[in-house]
Design a protein around this motif. Structure first.
Motif, PDB file in Angstrom:
ATOM      1  N   ASN A  56       9.096  22.925  14.223  1.00 16.03           N
ATOM      2  CA  ASN A  56       9.732  23.906  15.120  1.00 16.03           C
ATOM      3  C   ASN A  56       9.751  25.277  14.472  1.00 16.03           C
ATOM      4  O   ASN A  56       9.551  26.295  15.141  1.00 16.03           O
ATOM      5  CB  ASN A  56      11.166  23.482  15.459  1.00 16.03           C
ATOM      6  CG  ASN A  56      11.190  22.479  16.590  1.00 16.03           C
ATOM      7  OD1 ASN A  56      10.239  22.373  17.367  1.00 16.03           O
ATOM      8  ND2 ASN A  56      12.274  21.716  16.685  1.00 16.03           N
ATOM      9  N   GLY A  57       9.989  25.286  13.163  1.00 19.27           N
ATOM     10  CA  GLY A  57       9.951  26.551  12.418  1.00 19.27           C
ATOM     11  C   GLY A  57       8.557  27.163  12.453  1.00 19.27           C
ATOM     12  O   GLY A  57       8.404  28.365  12.678  1.00 19.27           O
ATOM     13  N   LEU A  58       7.555  26.323  12.245  1.00 24.45           N
ATOM     14  CA  LEU A  58       6.167  26.808  12.302  1.00 24.45           C
ATOM     15  C   LEU A  58       5.871  27.406  13.672  1.00 24.45           C
ATOM     16  O   LEU A  58       5.194  28.415  13.798  1.00 24.45           O
ATOM     17  CB  LEU A  58       5.184  25.658  12.059  1.00 24.45           C
ATOM     18  CG  LEU A  58       4.925  25.214  10.629  1.00 24.45           C
ATOM     19  CD1 LEU A  58       3.961  24.039  10.623  1.00 24.45           C
ATOM     20  CD2 LEU A  58       4.336  26.340   9.795  1.00 24.45           C
ATOM     21  N   TRP A  59       6.404  26.745  14.716  1.00 23.84           N
ATOM     22  CA  TRP A  59       6.182  27.231  16.084  1.00 23.84           C
ATOM     23  C   TRP A  59       6.888  28.566  16.312  1.00 23.84           C
ATOM     24  O   TRP A  59       6.297  29.522  16.810  1.00 23.84           O
ATOM     25  CB  TRP A  59       6.667  26.185  17.096  1.00 23.84           C
ATOM     26  CG  TRP A  59       6.692  26.704  18.510  1.00 23.84           C
ATOM     27  CD1 TRP A  59       7.792  27.097  19.221  1.00 23.84           C
ATOM     28  CD2 TRP A  59       5.569  26.918  19.369  1.00 23.84           C
ATOM     29  NE1 TRP A  59       7.427  27.538  20.471  1.00 23.84           N
ATOM     30  CE2 TRP A  59       6.054  27.439  20.589  1.00 23.84           C
ATOM     31  CE3 TRP A  59       4.187  26.718  19.227  1.00 23.84           C
ATOM     32  CZ2 TRP A  59       5.226  27.752  21.667  1.00 23.84           C
ATOM     33  CZ3 TRP A  59       3.358  27.044  20.293  1.00 23.84           C
ATOM     34  CH2 TRP A  59       3.886  27.552  21.489  1.00 23.84           C
ATOM     35  N   ALA A  60       8.154  28.634  15.886  1.00 26.02           N
ATOM     36  CA  ALA A  60       8.955  29.841  16.121  1.00 26.02           C
ATOM     37  C   ALA A  60       8.358  31.060  15.402  1.00 26.02           C
ATOM     38  O   ALA A  60       8.489  32.186  15.875  1.00 26.02           O
ATOM     39  CB  ALA A  60      10.400  29.608  15.677  1.00 26.02           C
ATOM     40  N   TYR A  61       7.714  30.825  14.250  1.00 20.50           N
ATOM     41  CA  TYR A  61       7.123  31.924  13.471  1.00 20.50           C
ATOM     42  C   TYR A  61       5.614  31.741  13.377  1.00 20.50           C
ATOM     43  O   TYR A  61       5.006  32.014  12.356  1.00 20.50           O
ATOM     44  CB  TYR A  61       7.740  31.944  12.065  1.00 20.50           C
ATOM     45  CG  TYR A  61       9.203  32.309  12.059  1.00 20.50           C
ATOM     46  CD1 TYR A  61       9.606  33.629  11.860  1.00 20.50           C
ATOM     47  CD2 TYR A  61      10.187  31.338  12.267  1.00 20.50           C
ATOM     48  CE1 TYR A  61      10.943  33.966  11.863  1.00 20.50           C
ATOM     49  CE2 TYR A  61      11.538  31.678  12.281  1.00 20.50           C
ATOM     50  CZ  TYR A  61      11.908  32.995  12.067  1.00 20.50           C
ATOM     51  OH  TYR A  61      13.231  33.336  12.076  1.00 20.50           O
TER      52      TYR A  61
END
Lengths: 221, 221
Positions: free
Chosen positions: B87-92
């Motif tokens: 999710n972090g990879l997606w958000a950034y």
């Protein structure tokens, strides 16, 4: 040797040693004691030289990833494949060290690298499949083989980027050290592969794996 | 919300959606209906905005990679960790999609990302270690845990680069599709982790793993 081939070899050496961004066509010409005009007779620009180098890299990798469907694979063959892959990475190290930048600079290279990626993934799958047929790899479904091949590809192609990221100063180590760092990639891939080997094959694989271990590269972690 | 925070959020959205290279500080100001002068009051240049975004990304990742040494980890906790990472990879996502370029453009970011990498690797190791202590992960030596954590890191951080490489046209798919592609990364990491779980834990992990499977992303291989 033809001048064209001399230019390619000199460029590859200089790119590997100093980084592609620090080398101009003038540097390459000066290194070969030829005039810039002579170089431009063979290559329109630096991108064309890089593209030719990629083509020879591609040919090398395609050669060792191509196996016939009935070829038997034993542990030493697996090791020889991995050894060849990481030797290729070493010989063309400038390429993977700066991959994104190179792909961004040349749409033709970007398209070719995409096709190259797919061919490599198919090649890895055929090797895993041959290992299964040769009874060294445990039975896996086609989908499992695909997933595992993808993970191997992610580890192999990211290893150089990782090394670049963690080294504060690229020139701080000698060539022997840098080569050992890259070869530690064989150790990492084997770490991923070994659990799927039949139990009686694992000891031999671990014995080979130890030869590629380079603790210094992990000790900073 | 403060103007400074608004600028960061708007920039993150625009970078993710259109790619960082296609967005100037003027685009960001126009998007927020503020003057370029107002934006420059808060940030000297685009690099400073990117750096602030990285700092918030770093904070996010540091938070979920930090576990206390006696924390028990069960399969759902492991899944929650991986879910949070991707999710972090997606958000950034703009950040990892163009990592090399961003690091090349800002030595301060390069240095911070290097330290961030080491912290993440230590974080992954402490999670693997806690899984071992919680008796879901088979006993491994410290050196084995280090190697396996490094392989997980290589898979996670290369997943976005791989997706970028294989997509001929970044805009050819919708957001739902792109998000599913990224989440397939959880499937890949679990493929690596599951063999080391105790046998009685594997079925549950595989059940979770299936939820992250996105066959389309592998079907082209």
């Amino acid at each position: 040797m033809k001048t064209k081939d001399k230019i390619i070899l000199a460029a590859l050496d200089l790119f590997n040693e100093k980084g592609e961004r620090n080398i101009s066509t003038n540097h390459i010409a000066a290194h070969l004691n030829i005039s810039p005009g002579n170089l431009y007779y063979h290559f329109r620009n630096k991108s064309d030289i890089i593209y030719e180098i990629f083509k020879s890299y591609e040919l090398l990798v395609d050669t060792y990833l191509h196996i016939s469907s009935d070829q038997e694979i034993k542990i030493p063959d697996l090791i020889a494949y991995l050894d060849a892959v990481f030797n290729g990475l070493w010989a063309y190290r400038f390429f993977h060290r700066d991959l994104e930048h190179l792909l961004d600079s040349d749409p033709r290279l970007q398209e070719d690298y995409r096709e190259f990626t797919f061919r490599c993934l198919k090649g890895i799958q055929s090797i895993v499949n041959a290992m299964k047929e040769s009874k060294i790899y445990q039975p896996l479904s086609a989908s499992q083989i695909r997933t595992k091949s993808l993970n191997v590809w992610l580890i192999v192609t990211n290893w150089m980027t990782y090394l670049k990221t963690i080294q504060a100063d690229e020139g701080s180590h000698n060539e022997v050290y840098n080569r050992k760092c890259i070869q530690h990639g064989v150790y990492l891939v084997l770490d991923f592969v070994i659990p799927y080997l039949y139990e009686d094959k694992r000891a031999l694989a671990i014995e080979y794996q130890e030869k590629y271990r380079f603790d210094e590269v992990e000790s900073s972690i």
